[in-house]
Design an enzyme around this catalytic site. Structure first.
Site, short mmCIF file in Angstrom:
data_model
loop_
_atom_site.label_atom_id
_atom_site.label_comp_id
_atom_site.label_asym_id
_atom_site.label_seq_id
_atom_site.Cartn_x
_atom_site.Cartn_y
_atom_site.Cartn_z
N LYS A 96 0.80 -0.99 -0.02
CA LYS A 96 -0.11 0.09 0.17
C LYS A 96 1.01 1.52 -0.21
O LYS A 96 1.29 1.11 1.25
CB LYS A 96 -1.23 -0.29 1.41
N GLY A 157 -7.81 9.80 8.90
CA GLY A 157 -7.88 9.77 10.80
C GLY A 157 -9.61 10.73 10.48
O GLY A 157 -9.65 10.94 11.90
N ALA A 184 -9.36 6.45 2.75
CA ALA A 184 -9.47 7.36 3.66
C ALA A 184 -10.51 8.24 4.14
O ALA A 184 -11.24 8.02 3.18
CB ALA A 184 -8.20 7.97 3.75
N GLY A 185 -11.08 8.15 5.51
CA GLY A 185 -11.51 9.59 5.70
C GLY A 185 -13.14 9.15 6.19
O GLY A 185 -14.11 9.45 6.62
N ASN A 206 -9.15 2.18 9.54
CA ASN A 206 -8.63 1.83 10.46
C ASN A 206 -8.55 2.30 11.40
O ASN A 206 -9.59 2.11 12.91
CB ASN A 206 -7.27 2.72 10.69
N THR A 207 -8.69 4.03 11.89
CA THR A 207 -9.20 4.51 13.14
C THR A 207 -10.40 4.09 13.70
O THR A 207 -11.20 4.25 14.75
CB THR A 207 -8.57 6.21 12.96
#
Lengths: 257, 323
Positions: A96, A157, A184-185, A206-207
């Site tokens: 990645k 994040g 992301a986001g 992830n977050t």
């Protein structure tokens, strides 16, 4: 079935491995979401020191595909070196690719990204580039050899969810046969459903999971939300219209007007 | 009954204190007399069970609450009961709400209340969480004083020489040195630094919400501040990484610009021993008790773990004697 670089996958959720309360909590989240791919940051977990160690052993023992990432790399050289280290550590050509251009927004440096992607693809890596929703950048990445694109939908994040739906739609329309993963986001399951309804192939998180009070429960909530969005996309959704349409046919009924 | 404790970090010394207090004859084997190998030498010394609940299991709170009184009894005058202040830079204020939603035992403070508690921070933060029940100590003073007290109470400190044959029981509290030997034990690297400045005064640990690492600054008195600590999944105990140093210094600077003029006295790295759930364990096999996995909760959880280990040592031994 989702196919990424020849690998068939049932799950459309890719899970990051950072910032969980404990490795045990991470393992629970992986199990409860039935994800088949986890990403792991090489740089953050080694402090530039020796590699391996218990955390990587745990990642390997999860029995899922490992997608190492170059998180935290700010230059092409750094990202390429990290990718090569990752190949040694995890024995995979998958990478990645993140080349970060801005410390505050963690926005990708798309120029460095394309350059690093070209180098890594030439060296036999199978590159998953973390990019923006810019179509031309996407084209350059495909031309460099990428067979997957991973656009953000908001800063890493940030948990803001999709900020530019028309751009995501345009990306889907522009790359109809390319696997597209929103990277992301994403903050909540409804965000994931939204991008899956747009026809994106998968979501990387992830977050949103690691930072939840109950990560394993949130991971399973996301897995279901992603499946729901995908099913809706495949089932074909109604287009919104301005007027009411009765769900029961009215022909043959008396009309009182 | 004679017990040989291996390891003179916070786990070993706490257990020695607990056993000696119950009339057990204790010897402590230490590899280095200067605490150099112990993760606890690099600890923050925060007795902050409510704050830790932000990322830790409930048991860290329930078992950690008693630590404040335990240390106060063991080392009178060493514990400062001034609470903990949690602040966030303006752009991360939303994270304070998240912190609050996962913890208890706090009150919200506005700018004026923050200034009353910590005049040095006046005007710098509009909102903060204050955890009044928390406390802190200086871990290095605590380790030295506890060791001294144990010596005065007849506990023998010996080198690494293995005279386990004349002990009834061995208690292994040797922390990260057992990584690889105890199944599932891993190292989590923590980097920290010491700053000195006469321009800032703080009365309590201040945590600064940071997207990646739990950052805190703990006043040690005389203008000395400990700033920690990174959390990196490796057992590499080598010198601090440049990036970690930048992040820690940035945090100190964000808390108060005067830290930009401070002297950087020391940087250090400790390897915290941890199990997969980041919770400590006491185990017994034959005549060996193992206390390990204190992670980042050495001073907070070692009193409860020492009690558990001492109970295990004494009850089993009584049964053994009777048999």
């Amino acid at each position: 079935m989702l196919t990424l670089y020849g690998q068939e996958l049932r799950s459309r959720l890719l899970l990051g491995t950072a910032r969980y309360p404990s490795p045990a909590a991470l393992e629970d989240a992986v199990r409860s979401s039935a994800t088949e791919i986890v990403t792991v940051s090489l740089r953050r977990e080694t402090a530039g020191g020796r590699q391996g160690g218990a955390f990587f052993d745990l990642i390997r023992s999860l029995g899922v595909h490992v997608l190492p990432n170059t998180a935290g790399c700010h230059s092409v050289a750094e990202a390429v070196l990290t990718a090569k280290m990752a190949r040694e550590v995890f024995g995979t050509n998958w990478i990645k690719l993140e080349v970060i251009g801005h410390q505050d927004t963690l926005q990708p440096d798309v120029f460095g990204l394309v350059e690093a992607a070209r180098i890594l693809c030439a060296e036999g890596f199978e590159v998953f580039p973390y990019t923006t929703d810019d179509l031309v950048v996407g084209e350059h990445l495909v031309e460099a050899g990428c067979k997957v694109l991973m656009p953000w939908c908001a800063p890493i994040g940030s948990a803001m969810g999709p900020q530019n739906i028309p751009a995501l739609r345009a990306m889907r329309a522009h790359f109809p046969d390319m696997p597209l993963i929103v990277d992301a986001g994403i903050g909540r399951p409804s965000h994931a459903t939204t991008v899956m309804e747009l026809g994106f192939d998968a979501v990387l998180l992830n977050t949103a999971v690691a930072g939840a009070t109950k990560p394993a429960l949130m991971a399973s909530a996301f897995a279901r939300a992603i499946d729901a969005g995908r099913d809706a996309f495949e089932a074909g959704m109604l287009e919104p219209r301005d007027f009411a349409v009765p769900s029961t046919p009215v022909i043959g009924k008396a009309v009182f007007a | 009954m004679r017990v040989l404790i291996k390891g003179a970090g916070v786990g070993g010394l706490t257990l020695a204190h607990e056993l000696a207090g119950r009339g057990v004859e204790v010897a402590v084997a230490e590899r280095q007399p200067d605490f150099g190998g112990a993760a606890s030498w690099f600890a923050g010394g925060m007795l902050a069970p409510w704050c830790e609940r932000e990322s830790a299991e409930e048991t860290v709170l329930t078992r950690g609450i008693g630590a404040i009184d335990w240390w106060d009894r063991a080392l009178p005058g060493e514990v400062s009961r001034n609470g903990t202040l949690v602040v966030a830079p303006p752009r991360d204020v939303g994270e304070l709400k998240r912190f609050a939603s996962r913890t208890s035992g706090f009150e919200w403070l506005g700018g004026e209340a923050i200034a009353r508690l910590e005049p040095a921070l006046a005007g710098r933060f509009r909102e903060a969480l204050f955890f009044p029940g928390e406390a802190h100590l200086d871990p290095r003073r605590a380790l030295v004083l506890l060791r001294q007290k144990l010596v005065e109470n007849g506990v023998a400190f010996i080198g690494e020489a293995d005279n386990s044959s004349d002990s009834d029981l061995i208690a292994d509290c040797s922390g990260a040195s057992r990584i690889g030997a105890i199944a599932g034990l891993r190292g989590v690297r923590g980097e920290m630094l010491y700053l000195q400045t006469g321009e800032v005064e703080l009365s309590r640990p201040v945590r600064l919400i940071h997207p990646r690492i739990p950052l805190y600054i703990v006043p040690r008195g005389n203008g000395l501040f400990m700033c920690g600590a990174t959390m990196i999944e490796t057992d590499d105990g080598g010198p601090i990484a440049a990036r970690s140093l930048m992040e820690l210094l940035n945090a100190a600077y964000a808390l108060h610009p005067a830290f930009g003029e401070a002297r950087l006295l020391e940087t250090g790295t400790g390897v915290r021993p941890a199990f997969a759930d980041n919770l400590p364990r006491v185990m017994r096999a034959g005549n060996t008790i193992t206390l390990n996995g204190l992670y980042r909760h050495g001073f907070l959880l070692s009193p409860a773990l020492a009690e558990e280990a001492a109970n295990l040592a004494l009850t089993r031994n009584l049964k053994g004697d009777a048999a």
